[in-house]
Scaffold this motif. Structure first.
Motif, short mmCIF file in Angstrom:
data_model
loop_
_atom_site.label_atom_id
_atom_site.label_comp_id
_atom_site.label_asym_id
_atom_site.label_seq_id
_atom_site.Cartn_x
_atom_site.Cartn_y
_atom_site.Cartn_z
N SER A 103 0.80 -1.23 0.00
CA SER A 103 0.00 0.00 0.00
C SER A 103 0.83 1.28 0.00
N ILE A 104 2.14 1.17 0.12
CA ILE A 104 3.01 2.35 0.26
C ILE A 104 3.04 3.17 -1.03
N VAL A 105 2.71 4.45 -0.91
CA VAL A 105 2.79 5.39 -2.03
C VAL A 105 3.36 6.71 -1.52
N TYR A 106 4.43 7.17 -2.16
CA TYR A 106 5.04 8.46 -1.81
C TYR A 106 4.73 9.49 -2.89
N THR A 107 4.60 10.73 -2.47
CA THR A 107 4.52 11.86 -3.39
C THR A 107 5.46 12.94 -2.87
N GLY A 108 5.70 13.96 -3.68
CA GLY A 108 6.59 15.03 -3.27
C GLY A 108 8.02 14.79 -3.68
N LYS A 109 8.88 15.70 -3.32
CA LYS A 109 10.30 15.60 -3.66
C LYS A 109 10.93 14.42 -2.92
N GLY A 110 11.56 13.50 -3.65
CA GLY A 110 12.14 12.30 -3.07
C GLY A 110 11.24 11.09 -3.23
N ALA A 111 10.05 11.29 -3.84
CA ALA A 111 9.09 10.19 -3.99
C ALA A 111 9.59 9.11 -4.94
N ALA A 112 10.25 9.51 -6.04
CA ALA A 112 10.67 8.54 -7.06
C ALA A 112 11.61 7.48 -6.46
N GLU A 113 12.59 7.92 -5.68
CA GLU A 113 13.54 6.99 -5.09
C GLU A 113 12.85 6.06 -4.09
N ASN A 114 11.97 6.61 -3.28
CA ASN A 114 11.34 5.81 -2.23
C ASN A 114 10.23 4.90 -2.76
N ASN A 115 9.54 5.32 -3.82
CA ASN A 115 8.60 4.41 -4.47
C ASN A 115 9.33 3.25 -5.13
N TYR A 116 10.52 3.53 -5.66
CA TYR A 116 11.35 2.47 -6.23
C TYR A 116 11.67 1.41 -5.17
N LEU A 117 12.07 1.87 -3.98
CA LEU A 117 12.39 0.94 -2.90
C LEU A 117 11.18 0.11 -2.49
N ALA A 118 10.01 0.77 -2.38
CA ALA A 118 8.80 0.08 -1.97
C ALA A 118 8.42 -1.00 -2.98
N GLN A 119 8.53 -0.68 -4.26
CA GLN A 119 8.19 -1.65 -5.31
C GLN A 119 9.22 -2.78 -5.38
N SER A 120 10.46 -2.48 -5.06
CA SER A 120 11.51 -3.50 -5.08
C SER A 120 11.20 -4.62 -4.07
N VAL A 121 10.67 -4.24 -2.91
CA VAL A 121 10.33 -5.23 -1.89
C VAL A 121 9.27 -6.19 -2.41
N ILE A 122 8.27 -5.65 -3.10
CA ILE A 122 7.20 -6.48 -3.64
C ILE A 122 7.75 -7.43 -4.71
N LYS A 123 8.63 -6.92 -5.58
CA LYS A 123 9.21 -7.76 -6.62
C LYS A 123 10.07 -8.87 -6.03
N GLU A 124 10.84 -8.54 -5.00
CA GLU A 124 11.68 -9.55 -4.36
C GLU A 124 10.82 -10.65 -3.74
N GLY A 125 9.67 -10.25 -3.19
CA GLY A 125 8.78 -11.22 -2.57
C GLY A 125 8.19 -12.21 -3.55
N GLN A 126 8.20 -11.86 -4.85
CA GLN A 126 7.66 -12.75 -5.88
C GLN A 126 8.62 -13.88 -6.21
N ILE A 127 9.87 -13.74 -5.79
CA ILE A 127 10.85 -14.82 -5.97
C ILE A 127 10.76 -15.72 -4.76
#
Length: 336
Positions: A103-127
């Motif tokens: 459910s994690i969603v960031y907005t604002g300055k710095g959002a791109a990097e932190n959304n990347y991290l949040a999505q990476s966790v989900i992708k890792e969990g698929q392995i």
């Protein structure tokens, strides 16, 4: 992080609060179903270096400066996630603590990097461990090589912060090494199938103790977990659903916590608060319990399927969130 399937080694720096300034990070959030009243920012040694209070509506806003941009841990008392912080960021977070990573969603300055991290966790969990164990050596090498190349290519083409890219590339390389180690362990686990399950006699949440022998006569689906394990907690909703579906059938759901002894009361409260079903047990010596050592359990969650006679059918069974698990149960219980 601790012994969980996602293996990530990160270099952190300390964080200091100097009060609000033009260069300060502004961090605010709206958290549904919050797990507590305080958010903790933690360093590499798991030391709390910043506390942020949440109001009764799950909202907080704070400002602080950091000595150097780097990776940190955002911890709400139960769940945790990575953060990349840099002076001047204006981060806004919206999430549901019951779903957390998803459910994690960031907005604002710095959002791109932190959304990347949040999505990476989900992708890792698929392995999943099951997916790894199904691969031969050549298939595994191909998968990890493609994974590393794809992620590094994306970072190179992205407009993400240069420091973030540099750190994340190191993390990707370490994640690949972690997967290689876990792949070797998964193959070793396969060799435990079709042997008699090791015995145990553990404290039962409902009182007294429970032995493996007392559960014979039914299929056993055992979940080895801990209260601090994010991926373990992530499987709880699916586990509850599958327990409900097969309630009254010839299968017993057993959860064995390998929390350390000092967290015994924390475990008891967690089980009660989350209304966990099945047979809830507490191992006698955390990771060093005979049951965990006999089954080569070095990462969690770990699921084991045992037949009514006490023989291991699968020492690395599918997770509750996998559709394949219900297909297997229906076949075993002649429900097809």
């Amino acid at each position: 992080m601790k012994k969980s399937f996602l293996i990530t080694l990160i270099t952190f720096c300390s964080i200091y609060s100097f009060g609000q300034s033009k260069n300060a990070i502004t961090f605010q959030a709206e958290i549904a179903n919050r797990n507590g009243d305080v958010i903790y920012i933690k360093d590499a040694k798991n030391k709390t270096v910043k506390e942020i209070k949440i109001n009764d509506k799950g909202i907080f806003k704070d400002s602080f400066e950091i000595e150097k941009e780097d990776f940190y841990i955002f911890f709400d008392g139960v769940e945790y996630t990575q953060l990349f912080l840099k002076n001047g960021y204006d981060l806004k977070l919206k999430m549901d603590a019951k779903k957390f990573d998803e459910s994690i969603v960031y907005t604002g300055k710095g959002a791109a990097e932190n959304n990347y991290l949040a999505q990476s966790v989900i992708k890792e969990g698929q392995i999943t461990p099951e997916k790894l164990a199904s691969l031969n050596e050549d298939e595994f090498k191909k998968m990890t090589a493609e994974k590393q190349l794809t992620e590094e290519y994306f970072l190179n083409k992205s407009k993400l912060d240069k420091t973030f890219i540099e750190i994340q590339k190191r993390n990707i390389a370490m994640n690949i090494k972690g997967l290689q180690r876990y792949y070797t362990e998964s193959k070793a686990v396969q060799k435990l199938n079709n042997v008699m399950a090791p015995k145990f006699n553990y404290v039962n949440h409902k009182g007294g103790t429970t032995k493996l022998e007392e559960l014979k006569g039914k299929y056993l689906y055992i979940d080895v977990w801990a209260t601090w394990c994010g991926p373990c907690r992530g499987e709880i909703p699916s586990l509850k659903k599958i327990e409900e579906k097969y309630h009254g059938k010839n299968i017993e759901f057993v959860s064995i916590s390998i929390d350390v002894q000092k967290d015994f009361e924390k475990w008891k409260k967690f089980v009660s608060d989350k209304q966990l079903g099945g047979t809830q047990l507490f191992a006698d010596n955390d990771w060093n319990s005979d049951f965990a050592k006999s089954l080569n359990i070095t990462s969690i969650p770990r699921f084991i399927l045992i037949d009514p006679n006490g023989k291991i059918l699968n020492a690395g069974a599918e997770r509750p969130s996998s559709p394949k698990l219900e297909e297997l149960f229906d076949k075993l219980l002649n429900l097809q």
